[in-house]
Design a protein around this motif. Structure first.
Motif, PDB file in Angstrom:
ATOM      1  N   GLY A   1      17.879 -26.272   5.865  1.00  0.00           N
ATOM      2  CA  GLY A   1      18.392 -24.916   5.881  1.00  0.00           C
ATOM      3  C   GLY A   1      18.335 -24.246   7.230  1.00  0.00           C
ATOM      4  O   GLY A   1      19.006 -23.236   7.454  1.00  0.00           O
TER       5      GLY A   1
ATOM      6  N   GLN B   1      21.364 -30.054   9.110  1.00  0.00           N
ATOM      7  CA  GLN B   1      22.053 -29.373   8.012  1.00  0.00           C
ATOM      8  C   GLN B   1      23.185 -30.200   7.422  1.00  0.00           C
ATOM      9  O   GLN B   1      23.467 -30.119   6.235  1.00  0.00           O
ATOM     10  CB  GLN B   1      22.588 -28.026   8.499  1.00  0.00           C
ATOM     11  CG  GLN B   1      21.494 -26.986   8.718  1.00  0.00           C
ATOM     12  CD  GLN B   1      22.055 -25.666   9.211  1.00  0.00           C
ATOM     13  OE1 GLN B   1      23.057 -25.639   9.920  1.00  0.00           O
ATOM     14  NE2 GLN B   1      21.417 -24.584   8.830  1.00  0.00           N
TER      15      GLN B   1
ATOM     16  N   GLN C   1      21.905 -29.177  -0.014  1.00  0.00           N
ATOM     17  CA  GLN C   1      22.029 -27.720  -0.084  1.00  0.00           C
ATOM     18  C   GLN C   1      23.269 -27.246   0.674  1.00  0.00           C
ATOM     19  O   GLN C   1      24.038 -26.411   0.172  1.00  0.00           O
ATOM     20  CB  GLN C   1      20.777 -27.067   0.501  1.00  0.00           C
ATOM     21  CG  GLN C   1      20.843 -25.555   0.580  1.00  0.00           C
ATOM     22  CD  GLN C   1      19.698 -24.969   1.382  1.00  0.00           C
ATOM     23  OE1 GLN C   1      19.753 -23.837   1.854  1.00  0.00           O
ATOM     24  NE2 GLN C   1      18.623 -25.735   1.543  1.00  0.00           N
ATOM     25  N   GLN C   2      23.465 -27.773   1.881  1.00  0.00           N
ATOM     26  CA  GLN C   2      24.612 -27.369   2.690  1.00  0.00           C
ATOM     27  C   GLN C   2      25.926 -27.862   2.091  1.00  0.00           C
ATOM     28  O   GLN C   2      26.950 -27.171   2.154  1.00  0.00           O
ATOM     29  CB  GLN C   2      24.448 -27.890   4.121  1.00  0.00           C
ATOM     30  CG  GLN C   2      23.303 -27.252   4.884  1.00  0.00           C
ATOM     31  CD  GLN C   2      23.500 -25.754   5.063  1.00  0.00           C
ATOM     32  OE1 GLN C   2      24.605 -25.280   5.333  1.00  0.00           O
ATOM     33  NE2 GLN C   2      22.421 -24.999   4.908  1.00  0.00           N
ATOM     34  N   TRP C   3      25.917 -29.046   1.500  1.00  0.00           N
ATOM     35  CA  TRP C   3      27.131 -29.557   0.863  1.00  0.00           C
ATOM     36  C   TRP C   3      27.545 -28.663  -0.304  1.00  0.00           C
ATOM     37  O   TRP C   3      28.714 -28.382  -0.495  1.00  0.00           O
ATOM     38  CB  TRP C   3      26.915 -30.981   0.378  1.00  0.00           C
ATOM     39  CG  TRP C   3      26.450 -31.933   1.440  1.00  0.00           C
ATOM     40  CD1 TRP C   3      26.526 -31.758   2.802  1.00  0.00           C
ATOM     41  CD2 TRP C   3      25.813 -33.195   1.243  1.00  0.00           C
ATOM     42  NE1 TRP C   3      25.983 -32.836   3.451  1.00  0.00           N
ATOM     43  CE2 TRP C   3      25.535 -33.738   2.532  1.00  0.00           C
ATOM     44  CE3 TRP C   3      25.456 -33.936   0.111  1.00  0.00           C
ATOM     45  CZ2 TRP C   3      24.922 -34.970   2.692  1.00  0.00           C
ATOM     46  CZ3 TRP C   3      24.839 -35.172   0.269  1.00  0.00           C
ATOM     47  CH2 TRP C   3      24.578 -35.682   1.561  1.00  0.00           C
TER      48      TRP C   3
ATOM     49  N   THR D   1      21.063 -17.984  -2.789  1.00  0.00           N
ATOM     50  CA  THR D   1      20.985 -19.100  -1.846  1.00  0.00           C
ATOM     51  C   THR D   1      19.543 -19.526  -1.620  1.00  0.00           C
ATOM     52  O   THR D   1      19.197 -20.708  -1.759  1.00  0.00           O
ATOM     53  CB  THR D   1      21.611 -18.714  -0.485  1.00  0.00           C
ATOM     54  OG1 THR D   1      22.982 -18.389  -0.679  1.00  0.00           O
ATOM     55  CG2 THR D   1      21.510 -19.876   0.495  1.00  0.00           C
TER      56      THR D   1
ATOM     57  N   ALA E   1      28.327 -22.503   5.298  1.00  0.00           N
ATOM     58  CA  ALA E   1      27.853 -23.879   5.175  1.00  0.00           C
ATOM     59  C   ALA E   1      28.025 -24.606   6.500  1.00  0.00           C
ATOM     60  O   ALA E   1      28.894 -24.262   7.314  1.00  0.00           O
ATOM     61  CB  ALA E   1      28.621 -24.605   4.075  1.00  0.00           C
ATOM     62  N   ALA E   2      27.188 -25.623   6.706  1.00  0.00           N
ATOM     63  CA  ALA E   2      27.229 -26.381   7.954  1.00  0.00           C
ATOM     64  C   ALA E   2      28.346 -27.424   7.947  1.00  0.00           C
ATOM     65  O   ALA E   2      28.625 -28.037   8.973  1.00  0.00           O
ATOM     66  CB  ALA E   2      25.887 -27.059   8.199  1.00  0.00           C
TER      67      ALA E   2
ATOM     68  N   SER F   1      22.198 -32.344   4.369  1.00  0.00           N
ATOM     69  CA  SER F   1      21.488 -31.616   3.322  1.00  0.00           C
ATOM     70  C   SER F   1      22.390 -31.360   2.122  1.00  0.00           C
ATOM     71  O   SER F   1      23.499 -30.835   2.269  1.00  0.00           O
ATOM     72  CB  SER F   1      20.977 -30.278   3.879  1.00  0.00           C
ATOM     73  OG  SER F   1      20.541 -29.432   2.845  1.00  0.00           O
TER      74      SER F   1
END
Length: 255
Positions: free
Chosen positions: A187, A193, A198-200, A65, A220-221, A196
């Protein structure tokens, strides 16, 4: 509809440009760093039984991650996405391509496919190998992070490609976005978040891991449905807008 299909000649030229000797070396640095870190972590954990028990399975998600999804994928996609079209625009050689009877959306789609291919080879596959190195198997952790890296890589490549079309400072802007927004703000800051990539992509990882995600510290958010919807929406919107901008591109426009 056939004029919207990827063009083999454009693909060959883009691939040759992206995989030049210097750029290939740059593309290799981050995945090699990830694999080296994973190998070192696995060796150290194996040498220290107490450390291995203390990690209790958290080592793979933490490394994959923090480095794989948060650093490797955006930076690698930045090189591939901007490099697929940015140099041609900066040098003005894009005029020779635009002079051909080629659909502008076909050009963008072709370049995105090549950039995605580069991201898969230099990013997604190393993440998969890193997962095997850390866990010793092609299990749920490896599969989850491989799919998450793929989802992130496609979206990032589309974002950075359109950025290269709309701005001559795409690399600088992309670095700021990747290092500050995605790695730090996206993050850590709860409200940000949800916006992002990254969160998806972590939503994909979490869904594949299932009930094991919580125990591994992966969260994840956003939900899987929201994450997938936003990933597809951003990819399609960025590709469409890049094609639109390419239709009206002015080579001497400083924007």
């Amino acid at each position: 509809m056939t004029d919207l299909l990827p063009n083999r000649t454009v693909a060959a030229l883009t691939r040759r440009s992206l995989l030049g000797r210097k750029r290939t070396l740059v593309l290799l640095l981050l995945p090699l760093a990830l694999l080296a870190l994973c190998a070192l972590a696995r060796v150290l954990a194996g040498m220290d039984a107490e450390l291995d028990r203390a990690l209790d399975g958290s080592l793979p998600p933490n490394l994959l991650t923090a480095f794989g999804i948060a650093i490797l994928m955006p930076l690698l996609s930045l090189v591939a996405g901007t490099g697929s079209i940015g140099p041609e625009i900066d040098e003005g050689s894009i005029v020779y391509l635009l002079a051909k009877p080629l659909n502008r959306y076909s050009i963008v789609l072709t370049k995105l496919l090549v950039a995605t291919g580069v991201v898969v080879v230099f990013g997604v596959l190393p993440v998969a190998v890193a997962g095997v190195v850390l866990t010793g198997e092609v299990g749920s952790v490896t599969v989850a992070f491989t799919l998450g890296a793929l989802a992130a890589g496609v979206a990032y490549a589309a974002l950075f490609l359109v950025l290269a079309v709309v701005s001559r400072n795409a690399v600088v802007i992309g670095l700021i976005y990747a290092l500050i927004w995605e790695s730090l703000v996206g993050g850590l800051v709860p409200g940000a978040q949800a916006l992002s990539v990254q969160q998806w992509s972590l939503a994909v990882v979490e869904a594949v891991l299932g009930d094991a995600a919580g125990g591994l510290g992966v969260g994840a958010a956003v939900s899987l449905g929201t994450g997938l919807t936003l990933l597809v929406l951003v990819t399609v919107a960025a590709t469409a807008y890049a094609g639109r901008r390419l239709e009206t591109l002015r080579l001497h426009d400083e924007s």
